[in-house]
Design a protein around this motif. Structure first.
Motif, PDB file in Angstrom:
ATOM      1  N   HIS A  15     -52.771  39.142 -49.450  1.00 47.61           N
ATOM      2  CA  HIS A  15     -52.336  37.786 -49.763  1.00 47.61           C
ATOM      3  C   HIS A  15     -53.533  37.054 -50.346  1.00 47.61           C
ATOM      4  O   HIS A  15     -54.678  37.456 -50.159  1.00 47.61           O
ATOM      5  CB  HIS A  15     -51.793  37.066 -48.527  1.00 47.61           C
ATOM      6  N   PRO A  16     -53.266  35.954 -51.034  1.00 45.92           N
ATOM      7  CA  PRO A  16     -54.397  35.195 -51.577  1.00 45.92           C
ATOM      8  C   PRO A  16     -55.299  34.697 -50.464  1.00 45.92           C
ATOM      9  O   PRO A  16     -54.844  34.437 -49.351  1.00 45.92           O
ATOM     10  CB  PRO A  16     -53.717  34.010 -52.276  1.00 45.92           C
ATOM     11  N   ARG A  17     -56.565  34.609 -50.750  1.00 43.95           N
ATOM     12  CA  ARG A  17     -57.524  34.148 -49.757  1.00 43.95           C
ATOM     13  C   ARG A  17     -57.553  32.628 -49.748  1.00 43.95           C
ATOM     14  O   ARG A  17     -57.290  31.976 -50.745  1.00 43.95           O
ATOM     15  CB  ARG A  17     -58.902  34.701 -50.076  1.00 43.95           C
ATOM     16  N   LYS A  18     -57.876  32.076 -48.593  1.00 39.08           N
ATOM     17  CA  LYS A  18     -58.087  30.633 -48.467  1.00 39.08           C
ATOM     18  C   LYS A  18     -59.562  30.361 -48.731  1.00 39.08           C
ATOM     19  O   LYS A  18     -60.429  31.053 -48.209  1.00 39.08           O
ATOM     20  CB  LYS A  18     -57.719  30.145 -47.059  1.00 39.08           C
ATOM     21  N   ASP A  19     -59.848  29.381 -49.528  1.00 39.00           N
ATOM     22  CA  ASP A  19     -61.221  29.026 -49.846  1.00 39.00           C
ATOM     23  C   ASP A  19     -61.730  28.014 -48.817  1.00 39.00           C
ATOM     24  O   ASP A  19     -61.232  26.880 -48.768  1.00 39.00           O
ATOM     25  CB  ASP A  19     -61.292  28.436 -51.253  1.00 39.00           C
ATOM     26  N   PRO A  20     -62.695  28.400 -47.976  1.00 40.64           N
ATOM     27  CA  PRO A  20     -63.200  27.475 -46.961  1.00 40.64           C
ATOM     28  C   PRO A  20     -63.758  26.176 -47.546  1.00 40.64           C
ATOM     29  O   PRO A  20     -63.612  25.109 -46.941  1.00 40.64           O
ATOM     30  CB  PRO A  20     -64.294  28.272 -46.251  1.00 40.64           C
ATOM     31  N   ALA A  21     -64.365  26.256 -48.732  1.00 41.98           N
ATOM     32  CA  ALA A  21     -64.920  25.045 -49.348  1.00 41.98           C
ATOM     33  C   ALA A  21     -63.803  24.084 -49.754  1.00 41.98           C
ATOM     34  O   ALA A  21     -63.943  22.862 -49.604  1.00 41.98           O
ATOM     35  CB  ALA A  21     -65.771  25.416 -50.558  1.00 41.98           C
ATOM     36  N   ILE A  22     -62.696  24.623 -50.254  1.00 45.16           N
ATOM     37  CA  ILE A  22     -61.556  23.762 -50.603  1.00 45.16           C
ATOM     38  C   ILE A  22     -60.964  23.149 -49.344  1.00 45.16           C
ATOM     39  O   ILE A  22     -60.625  21.963 -49.316  1.00 45.16           O
ATOM     40  CB  ILE A  22     -60.494  24.551 -51.395  1.00 45.16           C
ATOM     41  N   ALA A  23     -60.838  23.937 -48.275  1.00 46.67           N
ATOM     42  CA  ALA A  23     -60.291  23.427 -47.014  1.00 46.67           C
ATOM     43  C   ALA A  23     -61.155  22.291 -46.474  1.00 46.67           C
ATOM     44  O   ALA A  23     -60.638  21.232 -46.089  1.00 46.67           O
ATOM     45  CB  ALA A  23     -60.187  24.555 -45.991  1.00 46.67           C
ATOM     46  N   ALA A  24     -62.468  22.486 -46.464  1.00 48.50           N
ATOM     47  CA  ALA A  24     -63.375  21.443 -45.962  1.00 48.50           C
ATOM     48  C   ALA A  24     -63.351  20.217 -46.863  1.00 48.50           C
ATOM     49  O   ALA A  24     -63.315  19.080 -46.377  1.00 48.50           O
ATOM     50  CB  ALA A  24     -64.793  21.995 -45.855  1.00 48.50           C
ATOM     51  N   SER A  25     -63.324  20.420 -48.170  1.00 47.70           N
ATOM     52  CA  SER A  25     -63.287  19.295 -49.112  1.00 47.70           C
ATOM     53  C   SER A  25     -61.994  18.502 -48.974  1.00 47.70           C
ATOM     54  O   SER A  25     -62.004  17.270 -49.039  1.00 47.70           O
ATOM     55  CB  SER A  25     -63.421  19.793 -50.550  1.00 47.70           C
ATOM     56  N   ALA A  26     -60.893  19.197 -48.778  1.00 45.57           N
ATOM     57  CA  ALA A  26     -59.608  18.512 -48.614  1.00 45.57           C
ATOM     58  C   ALA A  26     -59.620  17.645 -47.359  1.00 45.57           C
ATOM     59  O   ALA A  26     -59.138  16.513 -47.379  1.00 45.57           O
ATOM     60  CB  ALA A  26     -58.473  19.534 -48.559  1.00 45.57           C
ATOM     61  N   SER A  27     -60.202  18.161 -46.268  1.00 46.55           N
ATOM     62  CA  SER A  27     -60.306  17.365 -45.044  1.00 46.55           C
ATOM     63  C   SER A  27     -61.293  16.223 -45.202  1.00 46.55           C
ATOM     64  O   SER A  27     -61.151  15.181 -44.564  1.00 46.55           O
ATOM     65  CB  SER A  27     -60.713  18.240 -43.863  1.00 46.55           C
ATOM     66  N   PHE A  28     -62.289  16.396 -46.037  1.00 50.55           N
ATOM     67  CA  PHE A  28     -63.241  15.321 -46.304  1.00 50.55           C
ATOM     68  C   PHE A  28     -62.548  14.167 -47.011  1.00 50.55           C
ATOM     69  O   PHE A  28     -62.751  13.005 -46.684  1.00 50.55           O
ATOM     70  CB  PHE A  28     -64.410  15.845 -47.157  1.00 50.55           C
ATOM     71  N   VAL A  29     -61.690  14.497 -47.981  1.00 50.88           N
ATOM     72  CA  VAL A  29     -61.013  13.474 -48.785  1.00 50.88           C
ATOM     73  C   VAL A  29     -59.891  12.802 -47.999  1.00 50.88           C
ATOM     74  O   VAL A  29     -59.723  11.586 -48.063  1.00 50.88           O
ATOM     75  CB  VAL A  29     -60.464  14.096 -50.085  1.00 50.88           C
ATOM     76  N   TRP A  30     -59.114  13.586 -47.249  1.00 49.64           N
ATOM     77  CA  TRP A  30     -57.938  13.060 -46.537  1.00 49.64           C
ATOM     78  C   TRP A  30     -57.856  13.768 -45.194  1.00 49.64           C
ATOM     79  O   TRP A  30     -57.602  14.969 -45.154  1.00 49.64           O
ATOM     80  CB  TRP A  30     -56.692  13.332 -47.376  1.00 49.64           C
ATOM     81  N   GLY A  31     -58.053  13.065 -44.124  1.00 43.49           N
ATOM     82  CA  GLY A  31     -58.051  13.651 -42.793  1.00 43.49           C
ATOM     83  C   GLY A  31     -56.831  14.529 -42.539  1.00 43.49           C
ATOM     84  O   GLY A  31     -55.709  14.095 -42.725  1.00 43.49           O
ATOM     85  N   GLY A  32     -57.061  15.769 -42.131  1.00 43.00           N
ATOM     86  CA  GLY A  32     -55.986  16.708 -41.841  1.00 43.00           C
ATOM     87  C   GLY A  32     -55.513  17.524 -43.019  1.00 43.00           C
ATOM     88  O   GLY A  32     -54.771  18.492 -42.858  1.00 43.00           O
ATOM     89  N   MET A  33     -55.927  17.168 -44.220  1.00 42.24           N
ATOM     90  CA  MET A  33     -55.465  17.881 -45.418  1.00 42.24           C
ATOM     91  C   MET A  33     -55.978  19.316 -45.458  1.00 42.24           C
ATOM     92  O   MET A  33     -55.279  20.214 -45.924  1.00 42.24           O
ATOM     93  CB  MET A  33     -55.914  17.151 -46.679  1.00 42.24           C
ATOM     94  N   GLY A  34     -57.174  19.576 -44.947  1.00 45.89           N
ATOM     95  CA  GLY A  34     -57.694  20.944 -44.907  1.00 45.89           C
ATOM     96  C   GLY A  34     -56.856  21.828 -43.998  1.00 45.89           C
ATOM     97  O   GLY A  34     -56.621  23.002 -44.299  1.00 45.89           O
ATOM     98  N   GLN A  35     -56.392  21.266 -42.890  1.00 47.37           N
ATOM     99  CA  GLN A  35     -55.521  22.021 -42.000  1.00 47.37           C
ATOM    100  C   GLN A  35     -54.191  22.300 -42.692  1.00 47.37           C
ATOM    101  O   GLN A  35     -53.632  23.394 -42.559  1.00 47.37           O
ATOM    102  CB  GLN A  35     -55.296  21.256 -40.682  1.00 47.37           C
ATOM    103  N   ALA A  36     -53.673  21.323 -43.428  1.00 53.07           N
ATOM    104  CA  ALA A  36     -52.434  21.534 -44.188  1.00 53.07           C
ATOM    105  C   ALA A  36     -52.641  22.613 -45.242  1.00 53.07           C
ATOM    106  O   ALA A  36     -51.776  23.468 -45.451  1.00 53.07           O
ATOM    107  CB  ALA A  36     -51.972  20.224 -44.828  1.00 53.07           C
ATOM    108  N   TYR A  37     -53.793  22.612 -45.896  1.00 56.80           N
ATOM    109  CA  TYR A  37     -54.117  23.651 -46.883  1.00 56.80           C
ATOM    110  C   TYR A  37     -54.111  25.031 -46.230  1.00 56.80           C
ATOM    111  O   TYR A  37     -53.678  26.007 -46.832  1.00 56.80           O
ATOM    112  CB  TYR A  37     -55.484  23.355 -47.511  1.00 56.80           C
ATOM    113  N   ASN A  38     -54.555  25.081 -44.982  1.00 55.81           N
ATOM    114  CA  ASN A  38     -54.566  26.351 -44.255  1.00 55.81           C
ATOM    115  C   ASN A  38     -53.189  26.719 -43.707  1.00 55.81           C
ATOM    116  O   ASN A  38     -53.027  27.772 -43.108  1.00 55.81           O
ATOM    117  CB  ASN A  38     -55.582  26.305 -43.112  1.00 55.81           C
ATOM    118  N   GLY A  39     -52.209  25.844 -43.881  1.00 56.69           N
ATOM    119  CA  GLY A  39     -50.853  26.113 -43.411  1.00 56.69           C
ATOM    120  C   GLY A  39     -50.580  25.616 -42.007  1.00 56.69           C
ATOM    121  O   GLY A  39     -49.544  25.909 -41.431  1.00 56.69           O
TER     122      GLY A  39
END
Length: 128
Positions: A15-39
């Protein structure tokens, strides 16, 4: 004749890999968004609510929850890639839905707050 199929049975589905930097950046911009990115949408909502409530009560708890959310999103993305956490497909519409839901929560919270302040003023607890 018996063929060696053991290597085919041990193969994990790719399956496609999750990018940890994108997950952290998403949570930086919008609280909880990195967790949503991770599913992990429920976990993302909890982080979002924690950041909002912590920020409204006292700024420092909100910042602590927000920073931990960034860390958690990064680590969880790594765990998804390692297979320790189940992979969940996420896409643009999933993340857009998450943002719209959190905006709706902000709106509901704001309306409830105004209503309670108005009721407190009418009851004489606050000057109008």
């Amino acid at each position: 004749m018996v063929s060696d199929l053991s290597h085919e049975c041990d193969a994990t589905p790719s399956h496609p890999r999750k990018d940890p930097a994108i997950a952290a950046s998403a949570s930086f911009v919008w609280g909880g968004m990195g967790q949503a990115y991770n599913g992990q949408y429920g976990k993302g909502l909890l982080f979002f609510i924690g950041v909002m409530v912590g920020s409204l009560l006292l700024l420092v708890p909100g910042i602590i929850v927000w920073a931990y959310g960034i860390y958690d999103a990064y680590v969880t993305a790594q765990k998804v890639n390692d297979g320790a956490v189940p992979y969940r497909e996420t896409g643009f519409l999933h993340l857009l839905g998450f943002v719209l839901l959190t905006i709706a929560l902000i709106f509901v919270f704001a309306v409830a707050t105004v209503f309670l302040l108005l009721m407190a003023g009418l009851a004489g607890y606050l000057p109008l």
